[in-house]
Design an enzyme around this catalytic site. Structure first.
Site, PDB file in Angstrom:
ATOM      1  N   LYS A 228      -3.679  -2.169  -7.744  1.00 34.57           N
ATOM      2  CA  LYS A 228      -3.573  -0.953  -8.112  1.00 34.57           C
ATOM      3  C   LYS A 228      -2.238  -0.569  -7.668  1.00 34.57           C
ATOM      4  O   LYS A 228      -1.685  -0.581  -6.453  1.00 34.57           O
ATOM      5  CB  LYS A 228      -4.512  -0.139  -7.195  1.00 34.57           C
ATOM      6  N   ARG A 233       0.036   6.731 -13.821  1.00 30.85           N
ATOM      7  CA  ARG A 233      -0.610   6.317 -14.999  1.00 30.85           C
ATOM      8  C   ARG A 233      -0.349   6.975 -16.220  1.00 30.85           C
ATOM      9  O   ARG A 233      -0.180   8.076 -16.049  1.00 30.85           O
ATOM     10  CB  ARG A 233      -2.278   6.519 -14.542  1.00 30.85           C
ATOM     11  N   ARG A 248      -1.600  10.894 -17.016  1.00 31.92           N
ATOM     12  CA  ARG A 248      -3.154  10.927 -16.937  1.00 31.92           C
ATOM     13  C   ARG A 248      -4.079  12.113 -17.303  1.00 31.92           C
ATOM     14  O   ARG A 248      -4.880  12.311 -17.779  1.00 31.92           O
ATOM     15  CB  ARG A 248      -3.433  10.342 -15.415  1.00 31.92           C
ATOM     16  N   LYS A 395     -11.700   2.017  -7.043  1.00 33.74           N
ATOM     17  CA  LYS A 395     -10.246   1.618  -6.468  1.00 33.74           C
ATOM     18  C   LYS A 395     -10.527   1.519  -4.819  1.00 33.74           C
ATOM     19  O   LYS A 395     -11.215   2.152  -4.328  1.00 33.74           O
ATOM     20  CB  LYS A 395      -9.248   2.887  -6.662  1.00 33.74           C
TER      21      LYS A 395
END
Ligand SMILES: [Zn+2]
Ligand SMILES: [Zn+2]
Lengths: 524, 338
Positions: A228, A233, A248, A395
């Protein structure tokens, strides 16, 4: 404008998400076009006025009010627009308040030099709540706890089953305020707007945090693991209709990263992490931060902070929608596409080999690179699903690091926490002095906050405007995700995501940590 | 012969404002032999004084609140009645803040100081209205002494509340309000607006209401919320101390709409911080314009500020040639909900 102001005020004070959706839905049902579409755009953050700025509002306030009184009021209220809205003299003008379409049109067309008079005229004709709505609209910070996503859910409810939020999401970026075709579709007067080949945003698939209870239910052979990465993102969309880079949250950030789109000659929709990468090494998040929240970017910054996208997934290859495929098949398609295309400024997120969950735990614990936040675990068989589906992606963040630091300064929070001291600067020992190493915000229960607030008031040794210096005797346990070198901090170290995890009233200040301890945590 | 400046005979001390030629304190912060009390809020009327002088309703409210602590001996003084204490003459006049709230006018050798206590200028049928007294030194509060504070007419705020009650008939509206003054004013305002339903109350608010009624202020039908069943409170208005709203006490209510009645509610972020869904800007204190207007009406060349945003007020009146002096008395303005 009054209906819009009322909506904003009610949204601000309404706590429940469903109640907020109800308010939005009711607004869409009762307000005419184009007012409702403009309000929608404002709430979704899609209205931008190039010439109107916070500076203009400050100047206006100074022209109409006593600067000393304004400064004292601002210190109390904590928000520029609200201070101006409340302090603005109630005038006797008979002019009617402006409508939302009038305001939007005038802000777009009025030359900068004529704006102050225009805005002052509006403020004279409105009450405090409407003044606030106007000023928030102009400065682009509504902050009423309603996002574009929430608005699209409300639109879905408003459509009475004609559209789901994700249907709306898919056409959203092909439409522009005041969204007349969208409302026509949702009310059943028209077909779904066709995004055709427009480079629209596709709702991304998100992960749940891995809870200790989840671990027992994981099957290693059905899982894929990746790092990660600690960037942002992004979704890169390239279609015959255009090229876009989205965050995102569906925000178009293309203009801040022109180099990522300039060489793009393929047709695809890609999911990845935006990172600053130098010679194959991912730089700490602070480097990327230099590039965020910019409308434009110069060559120097581009050269010094080179960005790239580390690819996680492929959603479309050409016009082919790959989202229904299982992860393993998409991964194969991604690798194949990457080999075929060799795109500039991109690389593949590596799959991490492992046999057991214990292996993974070890790998996670061993990750020392600053730019790694932890692991991503993905179900090998899952299609790419919008939102945060249960039991598909997890995650698994690295355990946070902690330090015991001493409280040095407290500042009254702006905005939400304006009533109490909620920004805390803390320091560590270097020799026999305490050097500030960071700043953290509220991370307490209300009772702890109240206790801390009182402690600060009773232990103030000096005041500088809204900042209080306190007796150096209270120890705070500070958790953070990483540390890196920084020339901007006196201590030479910057913390990543510092937050206060505990009040250590049991610990004397002399036993707080030393700066050397923190320096050892800096990678490289 | 010139009159002595009030600065020579009225002094801020750690225990509060002290008048030497009369040998008494006004609203002392710790127990003293002789105290004059402007009003019965807990930050002004503290327990444990020997002799207490105040308006008759203030003494009644103090007895209810403090019991034995309300003063070993109590002396009521009617509005406007002059009294000689030591070398000074003094009298009380209404301050319009809560029932019995008084300004204290003191004269010594031809100079006059007026200590206003807390006050407001908006109409309020639950107490006698503020009447300005010309003086040489005016001692004022400054709770809302910033130009952002402008209290709208209370009737409009009540209309907002009643509109919300209509919009959410399935929910209970619970209003946070201080037990003395705010509660009774809210009830009176609701009655004026035509709300004839019973009003439900947290137990802590009842004793003060009884004293108001005994002083001829009708409050209509009041019922204890503590014994009412959840379903009986649907669509009702419930009053409770602010502390009870955040507490488990409020869980007895049906989907409560949390309202708060206070001058602080003018600032949205302040209101939001307390988890308030419906802020009502209703205050027992003077707002920015009322403070300035009052200072002009009493015509004092010098104004002393007890507590609040003294910097702003002193800055503003200096522009009109009035000398302002901060007293920095610590301990006021903490308990009356404003
Ligand atoms: Zn009071
Ligand atoms: Zn007070």
């Amino acid at each position: 404008m009054i209906a819009f102001a009322t909506l904003l005020e009610r949204l601000l004070f309404t706590q429940g998400r469903n109640d907020k959706i109800r308010l939005l839905r009711q607004f869409f049902e009762t307000q005419p076009d184009p007012d409702r579409g403009l309000a929608l755009a404002a709430i979704a953050g899609e209205l931008h006025f190039a010439t109107a700025k916070a500076g203009l509002i400050r100047d206006l306030a100074n022209s109409r009010t006593d600067p000393t009184l304004f400064a004292l009021s601002y210190d109390f209220v904590g928000d520029l627009a609200e201070t101006v809205a409340l302090i603005w003299p109630d005038s006797q003008t008979n002019a009617p308040p402006p409508t939302l379409p009038e305001v939007v049109e005038a802000l777009n067309l009025t030359p900068k030099t004529r704006l102050p008079d225009l805005v002052a005229g509006w403020l004279d004709a409105t009450d405090a709540a409407t003044r606030l709505a106007l000023l928030k609209l102009i400065t682009g910070g509504l902050r009423v706890g309603a996002t574009g996503r929430l608005a699209r859910i409300a639109l879905a409810e408003f459509s009475q089953g004609r559209a789901a939020p994700d249907d709306i999401e898919e056409v959203w970026h092909s439409l522009a305020p005041p969204y007349l075709p969208l409302f026509a579709w949702l009310e059943g007067h028209a077909e779904k707007p066709d995004p055709a080949t427009a480079p629209v945003f596709r709702p991304p698939m998100l992960a749940h945090p891995l809870e200790p209870d989840d671990i027992a239910n994981l099957t290693p052979t059905l899982l894929r693991a990746e790092w990660k990465w600690d960037g942002i993102r992004v979704q890169l969309v390239s279609t015959p209709g255009g090229r876009r880079l989205y965050s995102r949250g569906a925000e178009d950030i293309s203009a801040a990263f022109p180099e990522l789109l300039e060489g793009v000659d393929f047709e695809a929709v890609l999911d990845g992490e935006l990172l600053v990468i130098r010679d194959g090494t991912v730089a700490p998040f602070a480097d990327l931060q230099q590039r965020l929240n910019r409308k434009t970017v110069g060559p120097k910054l581009m050269a010094e902070h080179p960005v790239a996208i580390r690819l996680y997934d492929i959603l479309f290859d050409g016009a082919e929608d790959l989202r229904p495929l299982p992860f393993d098949s998409r991964r194969a398609r991604l690798e194949d596409w990457f080999a075929r295309t060799s795109p500039a400024r991109m690389d593949l997120s590596a799959l991490i080999p492992f046999a057991t969950i214990e292996d993974l735990a070890e790998i996670r614990a061993g990750a020392r690179e600053a730019a790694i936040e932890g692991l991503m675990l993905k179900d090998a068989a899952s299609p790419y699903l919008p939102g945060r589906p249960k039991g598909k992606w997890w995650k698994w963040k690295r355990a946070p690091l902690t330090l015991d630091a001493v409280l040095l300064y407290a500042q009254r929070g702006h905005g939400k926490r304006s009533g109490s001291y909620s920004d805390y600067t803390f320091g560590l020992w270097r020799g026999d002095e305490l050097v500030p190493v960071g700043k953290a915000y509220f991370g307490f229960t209300d009772a702890e906050l109240a206790w801390l607030d009182r402690w600060i008031r009773n232990h103030t040794t000096a005041r500088f405007g809204p900042v209080r210096e306190v007796e150096k005797s209270l120890v705070l346990e500070v958790a953070f995700d990483g540390a890196q070198r920084s020339t901007r901090h006196k201590s030479g170290v910057a913390l990543r995501f510092p937050r206060i995890s505990r009040l250590r009233t049991d610990k004397p200040a002399a036993e707080a940590d030393r700066l050397e301890t923190l320096e050892k945590l800096i990678p490289g | 012969m010139t009159a002595p400046h009030p600065e020579t005979w009225l002094t801020p001390m750690p225990a509060g404002l002290y008048c030497a030629p009369g040998d008494f304190f006004i609203d002392p912060l710790r127990p003293v032999p002789r105290a004059i009390i402007t009003h019965a809020h807990s930050d002004h009327a503290r327990p444990g004084h020997e002799a207490v002088l105040a308006s008759p309703p203030t003494l009644a409210l103090m007895r209810a609140r403090l019991g034995e602590g309300a003063g070993r001996s109590q002396q009521p003084l009617a509005w406007g009645e002059r009294l000689t204490v030591g070398d000074v003459a003094l009298w009380l006049q209404p301050a319009g803040h809560v029932l019995g709230s008084a300004q204290v006018a003191i004269e010594y050798r031809g100079s006059r100081a007026v200590i206003s206590g807390d006050y407001k200028r908006q109409p309020d049928i639950t107490c006698d209205p503020f009447t300005p007294i010309p003086c040489d030194v005016f001692v004022t509060e400054a709770t809302f002494a910033l130009p952002v504070f402008r209290h709208p007419p209370a009737a409009g705020e009540i209309a907002k509340l009643l509109a919300s009650v209509k919009l959410f008939p399935e929910r209970t509206h619970v209003i946070g309000c201080y037990s003395l003054g705010k509660t009774q004013r809210l009830i009176a305002l609701l009655r004026q607006a035509g709300w004839d339903e019973p009003i439900y109350m947290h137990g802590a608010l009842a004793p003060m209401c009884e004293i108001y009624e005994a002083h001829g202020i009708p409050l209509g039908e009041l019922r204890p919320a503590t014994v009412a069943a959840k379903k009986d409170l649907v669509g009702r208005i419930v009053l409770a101390p602010p502390s009870a709203i955040a507490d488990r006490w409020a869980r007895r209510l049906a989907e409560p709409v949390v309202c708060m009645a206070s001058g602080w509610m003018r600032v949205r972020q302040r209101a939001k911080q307390g988890g308030v869904e419906l802020p009502l800007v209703i205050s027992d204190h003077a707002d920015w314009h009322e403070l300035n207007r009052t200072i002009d009406e009493v015509g004092a060349p010098e104004v002393w500020v007890t507590h609040g945003s003294e910097d702003a007020l002193i800055h503003e009146i200096a522009k009109r040639g009035i000398r302002g002096r901060p007293l920095r008395l610590i301990g006021y303005g903490e308990e009356d909900g404003s």
